[in-house]
Design a protein around this motif. Structure first.
Motif, mmCIF file in Angstrom:
data_model
loop_
_atom_site.group_PDB
_atom_site.id
_atom_site.type_symbol
_atom_site.label_atom_id
_atom_site.label_comp_id
_atom_site.label_asym_id
_atom_site.label_seq_id
_atom_site.Cartn_x
_atom_site.Cartn_y
_atom_site.Cartn_z
ATOM 1 N N TYR A 7 0.686 -1.114 -0.047
ATOM 2 C CA TYR A 7 0.088 -0.167 0.040
ATOM 3 C C TYR A 7 0.883 1.352 0.144
ATOM 4 C CZ TYR A 7 -3.880 -3.214 0.855
ATOM 5 O OH TYR A 7 -4.704 -4.502 0.703
ATOM 6 N N LYS A 17 -4.658 4.941 8.122
ATOM 7 C CA LYS A 17 -4.604 4.451 6.629
ATOM 8 C C LYS A 17 -4.358 2.771 6.151
ATOM 9 C CE LYS A 17 -3.537 6.763 2.484
ATOM 10 N NZ LYS A 17 -2.809 7.806 1.831
ATOM 11 N N ASN A 71 -7.098 0.572 7.642
ATOM 12 C CA ASN A 71 -8.194 0.461 6.777
ATOM 13 C C ASN A 71 -7.937 -0.378 5.590
ATOM 14 O OD1 ASN A 71 -10.419 0.933 6.343
ATOM 15 N ND2 ASN A 71 -9.995 3.244 5.250
ATOM 16 N N PHE A 72 -6.929 -0.194 4.825
ATOM 17 C CA PHE A 72 -6.742 -1.015 3.790
ATOM 18 C C PHE A 72 -6.423 -2.548 4.075
ATOM 19 C CE2 PHE A 72 -4.177 2.667 1.722
ATOM 20 C CZ PHE A 72 -5.154 2.950 0.771
ATOM 21 N N TYR A 101 -7.694 -3.913 6.744
ATOM 22 C CA TYR A 101 -9.168 -4.586 7.271
ATOM 23 C C TYR A 101 -10.050 -4.635 6.002
ATOM 24 C CZ TYR A 101 -13.759 -4.450 9.362
ATOM 25 O OH TYR A 101 -15.045 -4.723 9.902
ATOM 26 N N LYS A 102 -10.035 -3.659 5.134
ATOM 27 C CA LYS A 102 -10.949 -4.000 3.950
ATOM 28 C C LYS A 102 -10.554 -5.284 2.955
ATOM 29 C CE LYS A 102 -12.526 0.491 3.113
ATOM 30 N NZ LYS A 102 -12.470 1.917 2.494
ATOM 31 N N GLU A 103 -9.224 -5.531 2.965
ATOM 32 C CA GLU A 103 -8.501 -6.471 2.298
ATOM 33 C C GLU A 103 -8.901 -8.013 2.825
ATOM 34 O OE1 GLU A 103 -4.374 -8.524 1.562
ATOM 35 O OE2 GLU A 103 -4.581 -6.398 0.915
ATOM 36 N N GLN A 104 -8.951 -7.935 4.386
ATOM 37 C CA GLN A 104 -9.190 -9.066 4.786
ATOM 38 C C GLN A 104 -10.772 -9.416 5.096
ATOM 39 O OE1 GLN A 104 -7.030 -9.049 8.724
ATOM 40 N NE2 GLN A 104 -5.091 -9.634 7.779
ATOM 41 N N ARG A 105 -11.431 -8.366 5.068
ATOM 42 C CA ARG A 105 -12.913 -8.629 4.773
ATOM 43 C C ARG A 105 -13.472 -9.048 3.623
ATOM 44 N NH1 ARG A 105 -17.215 -3.765 5.315
ATOM 45 N NH2 ARG A 105 -18.937 -5.031 5.512
ATOM 46 N N THR A 106 -12.831 -8.448 2.598
ATOM 47 C CA THR A 106 -13.227 -8.854 1.227
ATOM 48 C C THR A 106 -12.682 -10.530 0.990
ATOM 49 O OG1 THR A 106 -12.839 -6.921 0.384
ATOM 50 C CG2 THR A 106 -12.919 -8.305 -1.307
ATOM 51 N N HIS A 119 -15.305 -12.498 2.837
ATOM 52 C CA HIS A 119 -16.572 -12.588 2.336
ATOM 53 C C HIS A 119 -16.472 -13.584 1.076
ATOM 54 C CE1 HIS A 119 -20.513 -11.441 1.274
ATOM 55 N NE2 HIS A 119 -19.982 -11.201 0.204
#
Length: 83
Positions: free
Chosen positions: A36, A57, A60-61, A63-68, A71
């Motif tokens: 990143y 920052k 957040n990157f 978290y979003k990557e792991q959440r995606t 999912h």
């Protein structure tokens, strides 16, 4: 990635503190930071780390990557009757 209360953060975190905060080793943190393009900086005392805004920052990157990723894995299980 665990929840971090952005309102109660310090102004600067050393590399070791960020590793502890994110619950990962230095190697993994280095990979995410490179991915990143968020690199540690040296403070006025010679400590290497990240300013609060960069920790937020990066968190957040990740978290979003792991959440995606989580999912998409659960979606594949729902579609596969043999999972």
């Amino acid at each position: 990635m665990k929840f971090i209360d952005y309102n109660n953060m310090k102004d600067f975190y050393t590399v070791a503190e960020v590793c502890h905060l994110f619950e990962m080793d230095k190697k993994m943190l280095k990979q995410y930071a490179a991915k990143y393009n968020i690199q540690p900086q040296e403070d006025q005392y010679g400590n290497w780390g990240f300013r609060k805004v960069l920790v937020r920052k990066l968190h957040n990157f990740i978290y979003k990557e792991q959440r995606t990723a989580e999912h998409s894995t659960s979606e594949n299980r729902k579609r596969d009757p043999w999972a």
